[in-house]
Scaffold this motif. Structure first.
Motif, mmCIF file in Angstrom:
data_model
loop_
_atom_site.group_PDB
_atom_site.id
_atom_site.type_symbol
_atom_site.label_atom_id
_atom_site.label_comp_id
_atom_site.label_asym_id
_atom_site.label_seq_id
_atom_site.Cartn_x
_atom_site.Cartn_y
_atom_site.Cartn_z
ATOM 1 N N GLY A 142 1.805 -1.797 -7.009
ATOM 2 C CA GLY A 142 2.667 -2.986 -5.760
ATOM 3 C C GLY A 142 4.126 -2.551 -6.442
ATOM 4 N N ALA A 143 4.209 -3.178 -7.970
ATOM 5 C CA ALA A 143 5.242 -3.539 -8.614
ATOM 6 C C ALA A 143 6.166 -2.541 -8.621
ATOM 7 C CB ALA A 143 5.369 -4.389 -9.887
ATOM 8 N N LEU A 144 5.218 -1.202 -8.794
ATOM 9 C CA LEU A 144 6.293 0.515 -8.900
ATOM 10 C C LEU A 144 6.978 0.247 -7.412
ATOM 11 C CD1 LEU A 144 7.255 2.489 -11.186
ATOM 12 C CD2 LEU A 144 5.024 3.645 -9.964
ATOM 13 N N LYS A 145 6.070 0.400 -6.628
ATOM 14 C CA LYS A 145 6.107 0.323 -5.168
ATOM 15 C C LYS A 145 8.166 -0.063 -5.231
ATOM 16 C CE LYS A 145 5.483 3.865 -4.766
ATOM 17 N NZ LYS A 145 4.393 4.254 -5.430
ATOM 18 N N LEU A 146 8.649 -1.490 -5.372
ATOM 19 C CA LEU A 146 9.106 -2.611 -5.129
ATOM 20 C C LEU A 146 10.785 -1.717 -6.003
ATOM 21 C CD1 LEU A 146 9.991 -5.180 -3.381
ATOM 22 C CD2 LEU A 146 9.959 -6.067 -5.719
ATOM 23 N N LYS A 147 9.901 -1.882 -7.471
ATOM 24 C CA LYS A 147 11.207 -1.169 -8.741
ATOM 25 C C LYS A 147 12.053 0.006 -8.299
ATOM 26 C CE LYS A 147 8.662 -1.717 -12.368
ATOM 27 N NZ LYS A 147 7.695 -2.093 -13.464
ATOM 28 N N GLU A 148 11.024 1.064 -7.661
ATOM 29 C CA GLU A 148 11.046 2.490 -7.688
ATOM 30 C C GLU A 148 12.380 2.712 -6.302
ATOM 31 O OE1 GLU A 148 8.062 5.640 -7.669
ATOM 32 O OE2 GLU A 148 7.315 4.177 -6.477
ATOM 33 N N ILE A 149 11.904 1.547 -5.434
ATOM 34 C CA ILE A 149 13.318 1.735 -3.868
ATOM 35 C C ILE A 149 14.105 0.808 -3.493
ATOM 36 C CG2 ILE A 149 11.249 3.812 -3.073
ATOM 37 C CD1 ILE A 149 10.589 1.220 -1.184
ATOM 38 N N SER A 150 14.179 -0.177 -3.991
ATOM 39 C CA SER A 150 14.949 -1.214 -4.409
ATOM 40 C C SER A 150 15.811 -1.552 -5.475
ATOM 41 C CB SER A 150 13.741 -2.840 -3.416
ATOM 42 O OG SER A 150 12.957 -2.790 -4.402
ATOM 43 N N ILE A 184 -1.450 -0.662 0.675
ATOM 44 C CA ILE A 184 -0.796 -0.629 2.672
ATOM 45 C C ILE A 184 0.475 -1.767 2.600
ATOM 46 C CG2 ILE A 184 -1.066 -0.885 5.122
ATOM 47 C CD1 ILE A 184 -2.614 2.189 3.331
ATOM 48 N N PRO A 185 -0.194 -3.572 2.685
ATOM 49 C CA PRO A 185 0.744 -4.145 2.704
ATOM 50 C C PRO A 185 2.329 -3.901 1.054
ATOM 51 C CG PRO A 185 -0.997 -5.126 1.936
ATOM 52 C CD PRO A 185 -1.659 -4.008 2.563
ATOM 53 N N LEU A 186 1.849 -3.798 0.269
ATOM 54 C CA LEU A 186 2.224 -3.902 -0.688
ATOM 55 C C LEU A 186 3.468 -2.302 -0.509
ATOM 56 C CD1 LEU A 186 0.066 -4.621 -4.106
ATOM 57 C CD2 LEU A 186 1.005 -6.439 -1.718
ATOM 58 N N GLN A 187 2.849 -1.667 0.154
ATOM 59 C CA GLN A 187 3.458 -0.249 0.457
ATOM 60 C C GLN A 187 4.823 -1.527 1.529
ATOM 61 O OE1 GLN A 187 0.852 2.306 1.777
ATOM 62 N NE2 GLN A 187 0.196 3.416 -0.095
ATOM 63 N N LEU A 188 4.286 -1.258 2.521
ATOM 64 C CA LEU A 188 5.318 -1.697 3.473
ATOM 65 C C LEU A 188 6.035 -3.415 3.040
ATOM 66 C CD1 LEU A 188 2.650 -2.038 6.238
ATOM 67 C CD2 LEU A 188 4.634 -0.090 6.266
ATOM 68 N N LEU A 189 5.427 -4.253 1.749
ATOM 69 C CA LEU A 189 6.418 -4.886 2.039
ATOM 70 C C LEU A 189 7.235 -4.250 1.298
ATOM 71 C CD1 LEU A 189 7.242 -7.911 1.516
ATOM 72 C CD2 LEU A 189 5.657 -7.611 -0.985
ATOM 73 N N SER A 190 7.869 -3.511 0.360
ATOM 74 C CA SER A 190 8.773 -2.929 -0.650
ATOM 75 C C SER A 190 9.807 -1.704 0.258
ATOM 76 C CB SER A 190 7.887 -1.550 -1.696
ATOM 77 O OG SER A 190 7.220 -0.690 -1.036
ATOM 78 N N TYR A 191 9.049 -0.769 1.085
ATOM 79 C CA TYR A 191 9.502 -0.307 2.416
ATOM 80 C C TYR A 191 10.604 -1.227 3.234
ATOM 81 C CZ TYR A 191 10.971 2.299 6.381
ATOM 82 O OH TYR A 191 11.602 2.829 7.154
ATOM 83 N N HIS A 192 10.238 -2.153 3.475
ATOM 84 C CA HIS A 192 11.113 -2.954 4.283
ATOM 85 C C HIS A 192 11.583 -3.718 3.127
ATOM 86 C CE1 HIS A 192 9.184 -3.221 7.896
ATOM 87 N NE2 HIS A 192 8.319 -2.926 7.717
ATOM 88 N N ILE A 193 11.717 -4.167 1.953
ATOM 89 C CA ILE A 193 13.051 -5.181 1.120
ATOM 90 C C ILE A 193 14.104 -3.842 1.391
ATOM 91 C CG2 ILE A 193 13.112 -5.844 -1.060
ATOM 92 C CD1 ILE A 193 10.845 -6.994 -0.546
#
Ligand code: G6P
Length: 615
Positions: A489-497, A585-594
């Motif tokens: 989840g942390a990686l997803k957020l870093k990568e795209i936001s 799933i929600p962690l992927q969506l959270l990073s996507y929307h942010i």
């Protein structure tokens, strides 16, 4: 990394190459260029930026006619991303033009030699050195382009997939491969060159994937001649029939590939276990496992090697293998493993996990493990990829093409395959009963529907994203099976936001990260009913008393965490070992929307690439 495309045939090359580059942009996108042969001369245009920037520039700069051409989308290794360092590169005479994916490690010494012989270089790239080396060999040996490429490549140390042509012989493109993928699409009197088959899928279903240390001369109206670079022997290439279709590589109505791929997870997971698992009959069957059952059962331990998101899937598998099959597991970053003289024996089974099947460090780790006698099993998504071919046996994830750079469906399908393997081995070893075995399968069969339900939280996740989009840091906590999910989840957020985020085992929070917690810190805590629930609730209390903002990922109907948390996002209930397939799933969506709310390029985040084919 980088994506390369080429065309030789009877159609206009430009639209094919341009579209192909757009499809390959996932491989790198800091600069791009195209060279076309218009019947008399080479016309070349290149620029820093994306393929769209190239298109805008090129169409003003050069005529786009011609039915021979090559194109490149770059992820910089040698030389910063700028117009000059972009590919294609000319040789000094202007006769040869080349595109290259990979790294020529001995380029400095080659450059010195060539400089002494009067060659000059406009760019800082290793590629410009290579094209001049080819030119130098061609001149000195008075030989054809194919032979010159072969002799030059025998002087080169490094990795490459190249395509090169000579404006004085515009009936052929010479290609070669070592360490970086290269496919040749075979049409009717026309040929396509590309890093993967996606650029030519609507033109032909027949492709040759060059093996390492092979090169090919691709001749208009004549066909493809493949030979070994080292010893010049001719190779009878295997023409593979492609399963890929166009729909799979387009966005299909979604705004971004990442969102499409998040939403594809129910079907991707289903496709991954379909035909391999028959819960009613109590059977899991996977050819790669059945054929090597003895090796697995006699293994002292399993070593998982992988990078990035695949490494996180490996960490989840550590819990699954140890829990169900009672086989000790070590999970290694491929890049560390390959350089630390690891203790490996022929009693070890190495599982290499890779979406692309092309990650250079994972590939090198496999070669090392093989050289020390280990049996290596691959879990890849891309069929026919280098890792799929390098391993002794394997099982594909059936996720379909993943284009978004931030990996989503690859992660959940990797966990699915690894779960099937663990269950199969557990049953063979007798470490789980037949009823437990059946229960796991029945639960896994329900997962696609439950992922669909988890996706229903999308609108609510978006409101949470809106509240926290300006946070400077995020913490993600999970325990047991959900600790790797916190990392992911942390990686997803870093990568795209580009927001700093850390994943931590919930209990370890007390040993450091707790110092970071104040009223500005959002903390995503995975607190499903199955899996140390009470302990995680205590961790949430600790956060609350320090005023951290709590986003709980909870099981449907949860009351306790709802009382404590600022927000809760529900996922359906399942058995503990399968919770990662839902909580992620929600962690992927959270990073996507942010990322979207911050105006970031979700599918092509800065500095990253989908397939890291360099060390
Ligand atoms: C890159 C990608 C990641 C991926 C990692 C490993 O960093 O951006 O999404 O997880 O490589 O790639 P692989 O293809 O080996 O799974």
């Amino acid at each position: 990394m980088c994506g390369i495309v080429g065309y030789i045939g009877h159609r206009e090359a430009y639209p094919i190459i341009l579209k192909g580059l757009k499809r390959l942009e996932y491989r790198g996108y800091d600069s791009a260029g195209i060279a076309l042969f218009d019947g008399t001369d080479i016309k070349l245009s290149k620029t820093k930026g994306k393929v769209d920037d190239l298109q805008a520039k090129l169409e003003k700069e050069i005529p786009t006619n011609g039915n021979l051409g090559i194109g490149h989308t770059r992820w910089a290794t040698h030389g910063v991303p700028n117009d000059v360092n972009s590919h294609p590169h000319y040789s000094n005479s202007g006769n040869l033009v080349i595109i290259h994916n990979g790294i020529i490690e001995n380029y400095e010494s080659l450059k010195k030699e060539l400089s002494k012989r009067g060659y000059t270089f406009k760019s800082d790239t290793d590629t410009e050195v290579l094209v001049n080396l080819i030119e130098d060999v061609k001149k000195n040996e008075n030989t054809k382009l194919g032979k010159a490429v072969q002799i030059a490549l025998n002087q080169v140390v490094g990795a490459y997939a190249i395509a090169v042509f000579d404006k004085n012989k515009p009936n052929e493109i010479v290609v070669a491969r070592l360490g970086s993928p290269l496919a040749i699409g075979i049409g009717d009197d026309e040929f396509f060159i590309a890093s993967d088959a996606s650029p030519f899928i609507e033109y032909t279903k027949n492709a040759i994937y060059l093996e390492d240390e092979e090169m090919a001369v691709v001749r208009r109206n004549k066909g493809v001649k493949v030979r070994k670079i080292k010893d010049d022997s001719l190779v009878d290439p295997y023409v593979q029939e492609l399963q890929l279709n166009l729909e799979q590589i387009e966005k299909g109505g979604y705004d971004h590939f990442m969102l499409k791929e998040i939403y594809e997870q129910p079907s991707a997971i289903l496709d991954t276990f379909r035909g391999r698992m028959l819960p009613n009959e109590g059977i899991i069957k996977m050819a790669g496992i059945e054929d090597n059952m003895k090796t697995f059962l006699n293994a002292n331990r399993i070593i998982v090697v992988a990078c990035g998101t695949s490494w996180h899937a490996g960490l989840v598998s550590e819990y699954i293998f140890e829990d169900l099959a009672r086989i000790p597991v070590e999970v290694e970053y491929a890049s560390e493993f390959r350089y630390r003289n690891p203790v490996i024996t022929d009693k070890d089974v190495v599982i290499a996990i890779s979406q692309s099947g092309e990650t250079a460090d994972t590939l090198a780790a496999i070669k090392l493990a093989k050289s020390r006698g280990a049996f290596v099993f691959g879990v890849c998504n891309v069929v026919g990829s280098s890792i799929a071919r390098e391993t002794h046996a394997g099982a594909y994830t059936h996720a379909g093409p993943e284009i978004g750079v931030a990996s989503t469906k690859a992660f959940t399908t990797q966990i699915t395959v690894l779960t099937l393997i663990a269950l199969r081995l557990a049953r063979a070893k007798g470490t789980i009963s037949s009823s437990e075995f059946r229960h796991h399968m029945i639960e896994l069969e329900l997962i696609p529907e439950k992922v669909k339900r988890a996706l229903d939280s999308d609108a609510y996740v978006k409101t949470v994203a809106d509240i926290y989009k300006n946070a400077k840091n995020f913490l993600y906590l999970g325990r047991g099976y959900n600790f790797p999910v916190a990392l992911e989840g942390a990686l997803k957020l870093k990568e795209i936001s580009y927001i700093h985020a850390e994943g931590y085992p919930a209990a370890e929070m007390k040993h450091g990260p707790i110092a970071l917690i104040d009223e500005n810190m959002p903390i995503v805590v995975i607190a499903t009913k199955k899996g140390h629930y009470e302990k995680v609730v205590s961790n949430i209390q600790e956060i609350k008393s320090r005023k951290g903002k709590i986003i709980g990922i909870v099981t449907e109907g949860d009351e306790q965490v709802r009382e404590l948390a600022d927000h809760v996002i529900e996922v359906p209930e399942t058995i503990e070992s399968l919770t990662p397939l839902l909580t992620t799933i929600p962690l992927q969506l959270l990073s996507y929307h942010i990322a979207l709310m911050l105006g970031k390029n979700v599918d092509q985040p800065r500095n990253l690439a989908k397939a890291v084919t360099v060390e």
